[in-house]
Design a protein around this motif. Sequence first.
Motif, PDB file in Angstrom:
ATOM      1  N   ASP A 196       0.798  -1.226   0.000  1.00 41.51           N
ATOM      2  CA  ASP A 196       0.000   0.000   0.000  1.00 41.51           C
ATOM      3  C   ASP A 196       0.828   1.272   0.000  1.00 41.51           C
ATOM      4  O   ASP A 196       0.329   2.340  -0.344  1.00 41.51           O
ATOM      5  CB  ASP A 196      -0.951   0.010   1.208  1.00 41.51           C
ATOM      6  CG  ASP A 196      -0.202   0.122   2.529  1.00 41.51           C
ATOM      7  OD1 ASP A 196       0.793  -0.610   2.716  1.00 41.51           O
ATOM      8  OD2 ASP A 196      -0.603   0.932   3.371  1.00 41.51           O
TER       9      ASP A 196
ATOM     10  N   THR B 191      -4.173  -2.777  -2.444  1.00 41.51           N
ATOM     11  CA  THR B 191      -5.074  -3.318  -1.426  1.00 41.51           C
ATOM     12  C   THR B 191      -5.254  -4.818  -1.631  1.00 41.51           C
ATOM     13  O   THR B 191      -4.963  -5.359  -2.709  1.00 41.51           O
ATOM     14  CB  THR B 191      -6.455  -2.648  -1.482  1.00 41.51           C
ATOM     15  OG1 THR B 191      -7.096  -3.006  -2.725  1.00 41.51           O
ATOM     16  CG2 THR B 191      -6.349  -1.129  -1.375  1.00 41.51           C
TER      17      THR B 191
ATOM     18  N   ALA C  76      -8.134  -6.255  -1.820  1.00 42.13           N
ATOM     19  CA  ALA C  76      -9.212  -6.413  -2.787  1.00 42.13           C
ATOM     20  C   ALA C  76      -8.680  -6.339  -4.221  1.00 42.13           C
ATOM     21  O   ALA C  76      -9.082  -7.127  -5.088  1.00 42.13           O
ATOM     22  CB  ALA C  76     -10.284  -5.349  -2.569  1.00 42.13           C
TER      23      ALA C  76
ATOM     24  N   ASP D  85      -7.138  -2.448   3.799  1.00 47.43           N
ATOM     25  CA  ASP D  85      -8.489  -3.005   3.823  1.00 47.43           C
ATOM     26  C   ASP D  85      -8.589  -4.383   4.476  1.00 47.43           C
ATOM     27  O   ASP D  85      -9.683  -4.852   4.761  1.00 47.43           O
ATOM     28  CB  ASP D  85      -9.060  -3.079   2.409  1.00 47.43           C
ATOM     29  CG  ASP D  85      -8.200  -3.906   1.461  1.00 47.43           C
ATOM     30  OD1 ASP D  85      -6.999  -4.073   1.746  1.00 47.43           O
ATOM     31  OD2 ASP D  85      -8.732  -4.375   0.437  1.00 47.43           O
ATOM     32  N   GLU D  86      -7.452  -5.029   4.718  1.00 44.38           N
ATOM     33  CA  GLU D  86      -7.477  -6.348   5.329  1.00 44.38           C
ATOM     34  C   GLU D  86      -6.080  -6.698   5.819  1.00 44.38           C
ATOM     35  O   GLU D  86      -5.087  -6.404   5.152  1.00 44.38           O
ATOM     36  CB  GLU D  86      -7.957  -7.405   4.325  1.00 44.38           C
ATOM     37  CG  GLU D  86      -8.102  -8.796   4.904  1.00 44.38           C
ATOM     38  CD  GLU D  86      -8.640  -9.803   3.899  1.00 44.38           C
ATOM     39  OE1 GLU D  86      -8.800 -10.983   4.258  1.00 44.38           O
ATOM     40  OE2 GLU D  86      -8.898  -9.395   2.738  1.00 44.38           O
TER      41      GLU D  86
END
Length: 231
Positions: free
Chosen positions: A8, A32, A34, A56-57
């Motif tokens: 990221d 990310t 995703a 995001d995770e």
Amino acid sequence: MQVLLTEDNALIASGIVAGLQAQGFGVTHAATAAQADALLRTAHFDLMILDLGLPDEDGLHFLQRLRRRGLELPVLVLTARDAVAERVSGLQAGADDYLVKPFDLRELAARLHALLRRAAGRTTHLIEHGPLSYDPAACSATLAGEPVDLSRREQALLQALLQNPGRVLSAEQLKDAVYGLDDEVESNALNVHIHHLRRKLGNGIVETVRGLGYRLGPAGPVTEPSRASDT
């Protein structure tokens, strides 16, 4: 060799992309989990570099999801988490290797080559196919002991074929291997690279499987360069 970089931090990612591309890797960047997940579902990659601190995770959770889904490609975890417990957790989650930031790009490249070598069941970097020898770490090829000058694209095409002996690869799969997802590809570009490989390495190095794609030709003596069309 096509690498999916999931990182990221834009500055770190740009440095890794530039450094690995200079050493002959094809690199696609996802910022990310995703984005990486979507790319893994639609394109072919040989390796993945995975940062754990994704926005995001959590990277370890993402890796566990991928492994449960049956994804087998080698994964190198790249992170600032340097505690032994963190490294153990990463390996237990399905990582094949673990590299702590900051790092040297030469070490990263060497580890990627080692991962690919182990995945292919080889004990050395050198890939041999009859009179042809190719060293992906050194980006060098020899035919019957004589060096052969191959462009970066030609090397990527050759490596994709050598890593999949006996397997028919579609034109789209080979385009992904040679260009990745970030480059626009002219309609006849792949045929041009196949023609060049046949001219430099012998007519039998690439077999055309009508209606399906291409595969690595049988290992054998050096043959005459291609004079025919590569369509």
